[in-house]
Design a protein around this motif. Structure first.
Motif, short mmCIF file in Angstrom:
data_model
loop_
_atom_site.label_atom_id
_atom_site.label_comp_id
_atom_site.label_asym_id
_atom_site.label_seq_id
_atom_site.Cartn_x
_atom_site.Cartn_y
_atom_site.Cartn_z
N PHE A 136 4.62 7.45 -9.62
CA PHE A 136 5.86 6.75 -9.31
C PHE A 136 6.33 5.94 -10.50
O PHE A 136 5.52 5.34 -11.20
CB PHE A 136 5.65 5.76 -8.14
N GLU A 137 7.63 5.94 -10.72
CA GLU A 137 8.24 5.03 -11.68
C GLU A 137 8.99 4.00 -10.85
O GLU A 137 9.84 4.34 -10.03
CB GLU A 137 9.19 5.79 -12.61
N ALA A 138 8.65 2.73 -11.05
CA ALA A 138 9.25 1.65 -10.27
C ALA A 138 10.45 1.07 -10.99
O ALA A 138 10.39 0.79 -12.19
CB ALA A 138 8.21 0.57 -10.03
N VAL A 139 11.53 0.92 -10.27
CA VAL A 139 12.73 0.27 -10.78
C VAL A 139 13.00 -0.92 -9.88
O VAL A 139 13.35 -0.75 -8.71
CB VAL A 139 13.94 1.23 -10.78
N LEU A 140 12.79 -2.10 -10.40
CA LEU A 140 12.98 -3.32 -9.62
C LEU A 140 14.36 -3.89 -9.91
O LEU A 140 14.76 -4.03 -11.07
CB LEU A 140 11.90 -4.35 -9.95
N PRO A 184 0.83 -1.21 0.00
CA PRO A 184 0.00 0.00 0.00
C PRO A 184 0.86 1.27 0.00
O PRO A 184 1.84 1.37 0.73
CB PRO A 184 -0.79 -0.12 1.30
N ILE A 185 0.49 2.23 -0.85
CA ILE A 185 1.14 3.53 -0.90
C ILE A 185 0.06 4.59 -0.75
O ILE A 185 -0.81 4.73 -1.61
CB ILE A 185 1.93 3.72 -2.21
N THR A 210 -5.14 5.59 -1.39
CA THR A 210 -4.11 4.57 -1.22
C THR A 210 -4.17 3.64 -2.42
O THR A 210 -5.24 3.13 -2.74
CB THR A 210 -4.32 3.78 0.08
N ALA A 211 -3.04 3.46 -3.07
CA ALA A 211 -2.95 2.54 -4.21
C ALA A 211 -2.11 1.34 -3.78
O ALA A 211 -1.23 1.45 -2.93
CB ALA A 211 -2.33 3.24 -5.41
N GLN A 212 -2.39 0.22 -4.38
CA GLN A 212 -1.65 -1.01 -4.09
C GLN A 212 -0.65 -1.26 -5.21
O GLN A 212 -1.02 -1.31 -6.38
CB GLN A 212 -2.61 -2.19 -3.97
N TYR A 213 0.62 -1.43 -4.86
CA TYR A 213 1.63 -1.81 -5.84
C TYR A 213 1.81 -3.32 -5.76
O TYR A 213 2.24 -3.85 -4.73
CB TYR A 213 2.97 -1.12 -5.59
N PRO A 214 1.46 -4.05 -6.84
CA PRO A 214 1.57 -5.51 -6.80
C PRO A 214 2.99 -5.96 -7.16
O PRO A 214 3.38 -5.95 -8.32
CB PRO A 214 0.56 -5.96 -7.87
N LEU A 215 3.75 -6.35 -6.15
CA LEU A 215 5.10 -6.86 -6.37
C LEU A 215 5.01 -8.38 -6.46
O LEU A 215 4.54 -9.04 -5.54
CB LEU A 215 6.03 -6.45 -5.23
N THR A 216 5.47 -8.92 -7.58
CA THR A 216 5.35 -10.36 -7.83
C THR A 216 6.73 -11.00 -7.86
O THR A 216 7.68 -10.45 -8.44
CB THR A 216 4.64 -10.60 -9.18
N PHE A 217 6.82 -12.15 -7.23
CA PHE A 217 8.06 -12.96 -7.25
C PHE A 217 7.75 -14.25 -7.97
O PHE A 217 6.84 -15.00 -7.59
CB PHE A 217 8.53 -13.23 -5.82
#
Length: 113
Positions: free
Chosen positions: A79-83, A68-69, A101-108
């Protein structure tokens, strides 16, 4: 005009923001022979927080964690995401509107045990 033998003058400003965000203001200085307008932009960051995510999944199984952000500022955020690191995926851009609040879905996605 030179004041005190110097061409600079201190102009202390006290700024006490309630929230993180970007604050704009103008300072107008007038004299009998000059008018100056100074544009000031103050960027306030929230306190930094350390975070750690632990992914536990069976071999070769994908897992996604929603991060959550919350945007409590007065402007929309982009936001620009750099993984960095292998096997991690997520959208390259996340927009968070004011007050939401937005959810950033980080997937592994593991490719090995």
């Amino acid at each position: 005009v030179f004041l005190g033998g110097s061409d600079t003058v201190e102009f202390p400003i006290k700024f006490t923001p309630k929230y993180a965000g970007c604050y704009h203001c103008q300072i107008l200085l007038k004299s009998s022979c000059d008018i100056r307008v100074y544009e000031i932009e103050c960027v306030v960051n929230a306190e930094e927080a350390d975070a750690q995510l632990e992914f536990l999944t069976p071999a070769y199984q994908t897992v996604t964690q929603e991060i959550p952000i919350s945007n409590m500022s007065s402007q929309d955020w982009r936001f620009e995401a750099v993984l960095e690191g292998q096997c991690f995926y997520g959208p390259p851009v996340l927009n968070v509107p004011v007050g939401e609040t937005a959810q950033y879905p980080l997937t592994f996605k593991p490719v090995a045990e």
